[in-house]
Design an enzyme around this catalytic site. Structure first.
Site, short mmCIF file in Angstrom:
data_model
loop_
_atom_site.label_atom_id
_atom_site.label_comp_id
_atom_site.label_asym_id
_atom_site.label_seq_id
_atom_site.Cartn_x
_atom_site.Cartn_y
_atom_site.Cartn_z
CG ASP A 71 2.15 11.00 -5.93
OD1 ASP A 71 2.74 11.98 -5.74
OD2 ASP A 71 2.59 9.67 -6.22
NE ARG A 72 -6.20 13.65 -8.71
CZ ARG A 72 -6.98 12.90 -9.26
NH1 ARG A 72 -8.20 12.67 -8.38
NH2 ARG A 72 -7.06 12.28 -10.43
#
Length: 207
Positions: A47-48
């Site tokens: 995930d970012r």
């Protein structure tokens, strides 16, 4: 951004929080930007908001090799801090998950249907703080979107800083990709562990 290993076929590096694993239509910074002028092929994603170890293939052949072994031969371990302690010191969690692309949010559901996938992980409690925060060591057996975050949040243990899944605490998301083990296309088994100096502060405080 630190590179731990690189040869003609693959590269292992540290992904900073806030950087996309792969480019998308948002135009936000991605790992391919940080690794330029190399051409890299992501074979798994974070995930970012999540930092930690990632491996990238540098050739289509290496990408195909690693992708084929993602479910068998690829070991991914994470460190995470929950706001509250889970009921058991260690457990294997299995759920059915549905990811809503429009909301970019994953939900635990009760029945199989289109778009629903099984998710499985194992966790072990490493440290319990007096305020209830709990450091977990987690091994993923599947790689679903937001898997660790939603499986723990659905049991009343959201990760610190994870507002999307019900956390009350602010700050950065307390989750990182800590250890990777996988076969090289040449047959060698590789293993990498994130140095203590690169752990998110929320995690390092409980180590």
């Amino acid at each position: 951004m630190t590179v731990f290993y690189e040869d003609e076929q693959l590269l292992v590096c540290h992904k900073p929080a806030g950087v996309l694993s792969a480019k998308d239509v948002s135009g936000k910074p991605a790992m391919s930007d940080l690794l330029a002028p190399r051409t890299v092929h992501p074979v798994h994603r974070l995930d970012r908001e999540v930092s930690g170890l990632m491996v990238f293939a540098k050739t289509p052949e290496a990408a195909a090799f690693l992708s084929a072994r993602m479910q068998d031969g690829f070991s991914k371990e994470y460190l995470a801090v929950c706001e509250t302690a889970p009921q058991e010191n260690e457990a294997e969690l299995t759920d059915l998950l549905f990811h809503d692309r429009a909301k970019n949010k994953t939900y635990v559901v009760k029945r199989k249907r289109s778009g629903v996938k099984e998710a499985k992980l194992f966790y072990r409690v490493e440290t319990r703080a007096e305020d209830g925060r709990t450091l977990l060591r987690i091994r993923l057996y599947t790689g679903r979107t937001h898997q660790i975050r939603v499986q723990l949040a659905s049991r009343g243990c959201p990760l610190c800083g994870d507002k999307k899944y019900g956390a009350k605490s602010g700050g950065a998301l307390a989750l990182c990709s800590w250890r990777l083990s996988f076969p090289h296309p040449n047959g060698q088994q590789l293993c990498f562990t994130l140095p203590e100096s690169l752990l998110p502060s929320e995690i390092a405080a409980l180590r």
